[in-house]
Scaffold this motif. Structure first.
Motif, PDB file in Angstrom:
ATOM      1  N   ARG A   1      -8.838   9.582   4.409  1.00 42.31           N
ATOM      2  CA  ARG A   1      -7.380   9.674   4.474  1.00 42.31           C
ATOM      3  C   ARG A   1      -6.667   8.350   4.228  1.00 42.31           C
ATOM      4  NH1 ARG A   1      -4.624  13.790   3.540  1.00 42.31           N
ATOM      5  NH2 ARG A   1      -3.403  14.167   5.416  1.00 42.31           N
TER       6      ARG A   1
ATOM      7  N   GLY B   1       0.835  -1.202   0.000  1.00 42.69           N
ATOM      8  CA  GLY B   1       0.000   0.000   0.000  1.00 42.69           C
ATOM      9  C   GLY B   1       0.868   1.250   0.000  1.00 42.69           C
ATOM     10  N   THR B   2       0.227   2.382  -0.273  1.00 41.64           N
ATOM     11  CA  THR B   2       0.936   3.658  -0.187  1.00 41.64           C
ATOM     12  C   THR B   2       0.622   4.288   1.173  1.00 41.64           C
ATOM     13  OG1 THR B   2      -0.941   4.681  -1.294  1.00 41.64           O
ATOM     14  CG2 THR B   2       0.956   4.127  -2.654  1.00 41.64           C
TER      15      THR B   2
ATOM     16  N   VAL C   1      -1.748  13.557 -11.204  1.00 40.66           N
ATOM     17  CA  VAL C   1      -1.193  12.240 -10.887  1.00 40.66           C
ATOM     18  C   VAL C   1      -2.112  11.178 -11.487  1.00 40.66           C
ATOM     19  CG1 VAL C   1      -0.698  10.609  -9.025  1.00 40.66           C
ATOM     20  CG2 VAL C   1      -0.067  13.025  -8.781  1.00 40.66           C
TER      21      VAL C   1
ATOM     22  N   PRO D   1      -3.963   7.726   0.148  1.00 37.27           N
ATOM     23  CA  PRO D   1      -3.068   6.591   0.350  1.00 37.27           C
ATOM     24  C   PRO D   1      -3.791   5.353   0.892  1.00 37.27           C
ATOM     25  CG  PRO D   1      -2.691   8.283   2.036  1.00 37.27           C
ATOM     26  CD  PRO D   1      -3.835   8.753   1.193  1.00 37.27           C
ATOM     27  N   GLY D   2      -3.032   4.276   1.018  1.00 34.34           N
ATOM     28  CA  GLY D   2      -3.570   3.053   1.601  1.00 34.34           C
ATOM     29  C   GLY D   2      -3.419   1.868   0.678  1.00 34.34           C
ATOM     30  N   ASP D   3      -4.202   0.834   0.977  1.00 36.93           N
ATOM     31  CA  ASP D   3      -4.101  -0.417   0.229  1.00 36.93           C
ATOM     32  C   ASP D   3      -4.655  -0.258  -1.174  1.00 36.93           C
ATOM     33  OD1 ASP D   3      -3.054  -1.757   2.440  1.00 36.93           O
ATOM     34  OD2 ASP D   3      -5.069  -2.166   3.236  1.00 36.93           O
ATOM     35  N   ARG D   4      -4.191  -1.151  -2.054  1.00 33.70           N
ATOM     36  CA  ARG D   4      -4.742  -1.187  -3.426  1.00 33.70           C
ATOM     37  C   ARG D   4      -6.000  -2.045  -3.411  1.00 33.70           C
ATOM     38  NH1 ARG D   4      -1.173   0.283  -7.657  1.00 33.70           N
ATOM     39  NH2 ARG D   4      -2.253  -0.801  -9.337  1.00 33.70           N
TER      40      ARG D   4
ATOM     41  N   LEU E   1      -4.676  11.563  -4.453  1.00 38.03           N
ATOM     42  CA  LEU E   1      -3.618  11.182  -3.518  1.00 38.03           C
ATOM     43  C   LEU E   1      -4.166  10.587  -2.222  1.00 38.03           C
ATOM     44  CD1 LEU E   1      -1.127  14.150  -3.999  1.00 38.03           C
ATOM     45  CD2 LEU E   1      -0.811  11.789  -4.747  1.00 38.03           C
TER      46      LEU E   1
ATOM     47  N   ARG F   1      -7.233  -5.619   1.589  1.00 37.31           N
ATOM     48  CA  ARG F   1      -6.485  -6.290   0.531  1.00 37.31           C
ATOM     49  C   ARG F   1      -7.054  -7.673   0.333  1.00 37.31           C
ATOM     50  NH1 ARG F   1      -0.792  -6.641   2.921  1.00 37.31           N
ATOM     51  NH2 ARG F   1      -1.309  -5.064   4.444  1.00 37.31           N
TER      52      ARG F   1
ATOM     53  N   ARG G   1     -11.876  13.209 -10.920  1.00 36.64           N
ATOM     54  CA  ARG G   1     -10.537  12.731 -10.587  1.00 36.64           C
ATOM     55  C   ARG G   1     -10.646  11.401  -9.853  1.00 36.64           C
ATOM     56  NH1 ARG G   1      -9.478  18.178 -10.007  1.00 36.64           N
ATOM     57  NH2 ARG G   1      -7.743  18.923 -11.269  1.00 36.64           N
ATOM     58  N   PRO G   2      -9.837  10.425 -10.277  1.00 37.71           N
ATOM     59  CA  PRO G   2      -9.849   9.130  -9.595  1.00 37.71           C
ATOM     60  C   PRO G   2      -8.958   9.163  -8.350  1.00 37.71           C
ATOM     61  CG  PRO G   2      -8.386   9.027 -11.479  1.00 37.71           C
ATOM     62  CD  PRO G   2      -8.942  10.429 -11.434  1.00 37.71           C
TER      63      PRO G   2
ATOM     64  N   LEU H   1       3.758   9.647   0.435  1.00 41.11           N
ATOM     65  CA  LEU H   1       3.300  10.528  -0.634  1.00 41.11           C
ATOM     66  C   LEU H   1       3.700  11.976  -0.342  1.00 41.11           C
ATOM     67  CD1 LEU H   1      -0.204   9.017  -1.527  1.00 41.11           C
ATOM     68  CD2 LEU H   1       2.036   8.458  -2.462  1.00 41.11           C
TER      69      LEU H   1
ATOM     70  N   PRO I   1      -5.921   8.041  -7.454  1.00 43.78           N
ATOM     71  CA  PRO I   1      -4.515   8.487  -7.433  1.00 43.78           C
ATOM     72  C   PRO I   1      -4.387  10.000  -7.559  1.00 43.78           C
ATOM     73  CG  PRO I   1      -4.817   6.697  -9.016  1.00 43.78           C
ATOM     74  CD  PRO I   1      -6.180   7.089  -8.552  1.00 43.78           C
ATOM     75  N   ALA I   2      -5.216  10.617  -8.396  1.00 43.05           N
ATOM     76  CA  ALA I   2      -5.107  12.059  -8.591  1.00 43.05           C
ATOM     77  C   ALA I   2      -5.496  12.798  -7.312  1.00 43.05           C
ATOM     78  CB  ALA I   2      -5.991  12.495  -9.752  1.00 43.05           C
TER      79      ALA I   2
ATOM     80  N   THR J   1     -15.110   5.880  -9.421  1.00 41.33           N
ATOM     81  CA  THR J   1     -15.682   7.206  -9.643  1.00 41.33           C
ATOM     82  C   THR J   1     -17.160   6.997 -10.000  1.00 41.33           C
ATOM     83  OG1 THR J   1     -14.896   6.965 -11.903  1.00 41.33           O
ATOM     84  CG2 THR J   1     -13.586   8.361 -10.451  1.00 41.33           C
TER      85      THR J   1
ATOM     86  N   ARG K   1      -9.661  10.974  13.819  1.00 36.03           N
ATOM     87  CA  ARG K   1      -9.909  10.006  12.746  1.00 36.03           C
ATOM     88  C   ARG K   1     -10.742   8.841  13.232  1.00 36.03           C
ATOM     89  NH1 ARG K   1      -4.726   9.699   8.827  1.00 36.03           N
ATOM     90  NH2 ARG K   1      -4.343  11.939   8.797  1.00 36.03           N
TER      91      ARG K   1
END
Ligand SMILES: Cc1cc2nc3c(=O)[nH]c(=O)nc-3n(C[C@H](O)[C@H](O)[C@H](O)COP(=O)(O)OP(=O)(O)OC[C@H]3O[C@@H](n4cnc5c(N)ncnc54)[C@H](O)[C@@H]3O)c2cc1C
Ligand SMILES: Cc1cc2nc3c(=O)[nH]c(=O)nc-3n(C[C@H](O)[C@H](O)[C@H](O)COP(=O)(O)OP(=O)(O)OC[C@H]3O[C@@H](n4cnc5c(N)ncnc54)[C@H](O)[C@@H]3O)c2cc1C
Lengths: 487, 417
Positions: free
Chosen positions: B220, A295-296, A320, B134-137, B132, B225, B126-127, A301, B129-130, B143, B241
């Motif tokens: 955030r 993960g990121t 991006v 973060p976290g798991d894929r 930014l 996964r 914007r999806p 970032l 990544p745009a 969208t 959070r």
């Protein structure tokens, strides 16, 4: 064993009856290169991976640079294999159609200290057998990379540093291995091993695999497997590298790799064009404990954006397209750790940290030598098939959507499915007829670039998913067999 | 190998068969002998409304209240009845001259050499990544466009518990789609202090969807996964959070024009809209190349995009007739809290902007904004409006306010008091 036509890819089922001459664990770039090499001899070879596809580990998420090895530690095995790998992979790429661009690199010094380090780097490059670097002044730095941020003091050019497609590299090597008769065994996580009368039984998540010799090329898992063979030589630390991929519209900003002066921690954050026409910023370097955490992170970032702002502020104004992370198999051993254990008929290929994409083929050659010396008879085969011709994913070559003649022959190459990356229905269909078809959406993306673009599926996600489910079928009735599929 | 290319020579080529492109075609086709060709990369013409399967379309242009797909079909019929040629599965890939483009179609590569080009390529969200995040894929992040393509065009499945990022018009559209797909929206997040969409939507919306809107929050981190399990939601003011379980995350709003062709042509973009910089005749700075629709104002409703299409027709015809562009211009610039204004260039003698409205995007909620024009450091006009400026939707200002602008007075700033 068949070599062409029908191929041996098995995602489930037993291989109990067969005792392979060699089983290679790990179908990343390194394992695939080794299997391909060994299949060039009269050997019955198996290539195993825990995952459902080849190239689904570290080999899928790196910086994709074909290194000259100019900054390696002179005299190490890594230095030699990266240097040889550069030559071998450049040549292999040309024969198989792996996208490569010889962009060259510019290493930039931002402080007096770094400027002072350049002559030593040049000398080190020479000791690594690379004598084409050149120290350049500030003006030349900005002439070569006009959009570089303020404050550069000078640089070192590395004209042969190149960019490559890591996905196609892995797939080409594995495909050729399969074409040469290697049995590809996916979904086989090796859990334990047992010596049984001159052969090793690998107990995997998908049944037992028997082999006389075992090569451990398990990347991040190589130390665990090594212990199963009774060794205790090294420990892998997953070192995460996060990267940002910028929009293709950023590509005019930079046409070569921009490197920092390397430190003990790694090669540092670079900016590089990609063969797909994007621009990369990264990677970070952070030691983790979880070997699966790709993960990121917020911190990562943020760090990259900070670096990018200094390196090339204009880049940060662009969109991006993607963010990803890869895990380097870092280890406590300072060099590659490639050793044969003749008694146990076992070879360890460990510690291939941040250069394995480049060195993979050379590692394969080296392993073949070691295994031969350790007693495995290597008789070259005379009937080897031609290497595969891979579909072109690179912007430097002609892509199917641009190829009027090809579209005329098969309209499916004129039906663009993924608009951002301009991937056609024909290319998607072809992957399902290739020797190693994709097992899921991620694999399809690596084979075609579909959904990898700026919209990330806003327009094409549903359609690409549909083509995945129907194996490329419904959307493009095939009118003519495709050249790719006939190979 | 790119030899056998077919060349077409219509009077006008329109890139994009959404509401704006189709309306431009309908208005132009009856007036031109040489033909109007509309190219769209999708297999069906109609643009976004094709997969936006809920009512709310056609109010200002067709004076009706219809569903997206029905609206799209009607636009296509009207353009074809007017004599325009619509070609689908035709992806425009680049330029082959000042007013010539290249496209890929299943029938081959084509080149279109026209006398005028209208860019009508729309906007998208914007999806991840745009943005930014973060976290798991994790799988399960979409969208609205992706979601609606999946559910309405492919009848695909999503999960059971969704979080929606955004609380603007399009976000409620996403909530409707989720409900149809059997997925409950458990939370909507917005960075703004109050939900942005019309009370019309948000009050019954909340009751209808049993959805909470968390203001001043943002996602955030993505957790899960390979499948999405939860998101971490941050309170922007307190930094606090919490983890919200969900298997579906919809990223709505946060628009960006599909401006690739404009940029490839070297057409100047407006830094605010990120679409081509245009005047009130919808000319870009490349002669004979025009732009319409959401590429210019990301995003307004479809009827406004469609009316742009009709508006551009006059300008295109003037260009084809060799009429020259009026001399002199003033640049219109948006000041905070406005992010952008469209159109950005005013010329004496040019038609007034479409529907006699300037379009603006506000980053702040202002109940009864007093709009102020400044030129040469002086306030030249002010006007109190009786409708709010709200983030997440276009704020419209009657063009009457422009009458005080001095065509030789330099840049005009539009802001609030
Ligand atoms: C951020 C980053 C940037 C990099 N940049 C570059 C670069 O620019 N140039 C370059 O040359 N190199 C680069 N590298 C390094 C390069 O990516 C690696 O060295 C290379 O991919 C290693 O290949 P591999 O086959 O050893 O490992 P992997 O690709 O990880 O393959 C190992 C395989 O073993 C399998 N496996 C593990 N355990 C088991 C088990 N128990 N049973 C069965 N299978 C198992 C895994 O599933 C995996 O598929 C970079 C790496 C990172 C992380
Ligand atoms: C989820 C959602 C819900 C909405 N709900 C409403 C509503 O209820 N009421 C309402 O009035 N509005 C609504 N809207 C807004 C409305 O859909 C848009 O305002 C309208 O579609 C804009 O029209 P357009 O012509 O500018 O662009 P689009 O509709 O986006 O059309 C652009 C077209 O250009 C094509 N194109 C782009 N690039 C190329 C290329 N290179 N080659 C060929 N073709 C290309 C695309 O395929 C597309 O068909 C909604 C929008 C969304 C996303």
């Amino acid at each position: 064993m068949s070599t062409t036509g029908e191929t041996a890819v098995s995602t489930t089922g037993e291989t109990m009856g067969t005792t392979f001459d060699v089983a290679v664990i790990g179908a990343g770039i390194v394992g695939s290169a080794i299997a391909r090499k060994l299949a060039g001899y009269e050997l019955n070879v198996a290539l195993l991976d825990a995952r459902g596809d080849v190239g689904d580990g570290t080999s899928k998420a790196n910086t994709a640079i074909l290194h000259t090895g100019f900054d390696a530690t002179p005299g190490t095995l890594e230095s030699r294999l990266v240097r040889e790998g550069y030559r071998l992979l450049s040549d292999y790429a040309e024969r198989t159609g792996i996208p490569v661009e010889h962009t060259g690199a510019l290493l930039v010094a931002w402080t007096e200290e770094e400027l002072d380090a350049l002559p030593a780097l040049k000398e080190k490059a020479e000791r690594n057998g690379y004598d084409r670097t050149r120290i350049v002044g500030r003006d030349e730095v900005y002439r070569q990379v006009p959009h570089l941020g303020e404050g550069a003091l000078g640089g070192l050019t590395v004209p042969d540093e190149s960019i490559i497609c890591t996905w196609t590299t892995n797939l080409a090597l594995a495909t050729e291995a399969v074409l040469r008769g290697v049995t590809l065994l996916l979904n086989r996580r090796v859990r334990s091993v047992e010596e049984r009368g001159g052969r090793t039984v690998l107990r995997t998540s998908g049944g037992e695999v028997n082999a006389r010799w075992v090569v451990n090329a398990a990347g991040l898992g190589a130390d665990v497997i090594d212990r199963l063979f009774g060794h205790d030589r090294f420990t892998v630390t997953p070192r995460r590298g996060e990267l940002l991929v910028y929009d293709k519209l950023a590509r005019p900003l930079v046409d070569k790799i921009v490197l920092p002066v390397p430190t003990a921690r790694g090669k540092g954050v670079l900016i590089s064009p990609t063969v797909y026409g994007n621009v990369l910023l990264g990677p970070t370097a952070e030691d983790l404990t979880d070997r699966t955490d790709t993960g990121t992170s917020e911190k990562g970032l943020e760090f990259l954006l900070g670096k990018g702002e200094k390196l090339m502020p204009a880049l940060l104004r662009e969109e991006v397209t993607a963010a990803y992370a890869g895990l380097r198999a870092a280890s406590d051993h300072p060099d590659y750790l490639i050793e044969a254990d003749a008694g146990r008929r076992y070879v360890l290929v460990g510690g291939i940290r941040s250069t394995g994409l480049t060195s993979g083929i050379a590692v394969g050659e080296h392993v073949a030598e070691l295994i031969g010396e350790a007693g495995l008879a290597l008789t070259p085969r005379k009937d080897l098939p031609e290497p595969p011709h891979m579909p072109n994913l690179g912007e430097a070559g002609l892509r199917p959507y641009q190829d009027a003649a090809r579209i005329a022959g098969d309209p499916a190459y004129g039906r663009v499915v993924c608009f951002c990356e301009r991937v056609t229905a024909g290319e998607i269909r072809d992957t399902f007829r290739s020797p190693i078809p994709p097992s899921g959406l991620e694999g399809l993306r690596r084979r075609t670039r579909a959904m990898n673009g700026r919209c990330q599926g806003f327009f094409c996600g549903a359609e690409v998913g549909n083509l995945m489910d129907t194996k490329g079928g419904s959307a493009c009735e095939q009118r003519h067999p495709s050249p790719e599929a006939q190979r | 190998m790119t030899t056998d290319i077919t060349t077409l020579t219509p009077d006008v080529v329109i890139v994009g068969a959404g509401p704006s492109g189709l309306s431009a075609a309908r208005a132009l086709a009856p007036k031109l002998g040489g033909g109007v060709l509309v190219l769209d990369r999708e297999s069906t013409a109609g643009g976004i409304p094709r997969h936006s399967d809920h009512p709310g379309y056609g109010i200002r242009d067709m004076r009706r209240f219809m569903s997206g797909p029905a609206y799209a079909r009607r636009l296509v019929e009207q353009a074809e009845a007017a004599g325009a040629t619509i070609r689908t599965n035709a992806t425009v890939t680049g330029w082959a001259g000042d007013r010539a483009i290249e496209a890929t179609t299943p029938e081959g590569r084509i080149r279109v050499e026209a006398r005028a080009v209208v860019l009508a390529t729309g906007a998208r969200e914007r999806p991840r990544p745009a943005r930014l995040i973060p976290g798991d894929r994790a799988r399960g992040v979409y969208t609205t466009g992706h979601l609606q393509n999946l559910v309405h065009l492919r009848h695909g499945k999503v999960g059971r518990r969704a979080v929606i990022v955004g609380a603007e018009l399009v976000s409620w559209s996403a909530a409707l789609t989720l409900r149809e797909a059997g997925c409950r929206t458990v939370l909507m997040t917005t960075e703004y202090p109050r939900p942005d969409s019309y009370a019309l939507f948000s009050v019954p919306g909340r009751i209808l969807f049993r959805t909470r809107v968390a203001t001043r929050t943002r996602v955030r981190r993505i957790i899960g996964r390979p499948e999405l399990e939860a998101v971490e939601v941050e309170n922007i003011d307190t930094g606090e959070r919490r983890v919200v379980e969900c298997d579906t995350l919809i990223l709505t709003g946060d628009w960006i024009p599909d401006h690739e062709l404009a940029r490839a042509a070297g057409i100047t973009l407006d830094p605010g809209t990120k679409g081509p910089l245009v005047d009130s005749a919808l000319r870009t700075d490349r002669p004979g190349v025009f732009a319409v629709g959401n590429m210019l104002h990301p995003v307004d409703t479809a009827d406004i995009a469609a009316i742009d299409g009709a508006h551009v027709a006059r300008s295109v015809i003037a260009w084809l007739n060799g009429e020259s562009v009026p001399a002199g211009q003033v640049r219109l610039v948006a000041d905070a809290p406005f992010r952008w204004v469209s159109p950005e260039i005013l010329r004496p003698g040019d038609p007034v902007p479409s529907r006699r409205r300037l379009l603006l995007w506000s980053d702040r909620y202002i109940p009864f904004p007093q709009v102020v024009l400044r030129q040469g450091g002086k306030v030249v006009a002010r006007r109190r409006l009786w409708w709010p400026a709200a983030p997440g939707r276009v704020f419209r200002v009657p063009t009457g306010i422009l009458s005080a602008v001095d065509p030789k007075g330099g840049t005009v700033h539009i802001g609030t008091r």
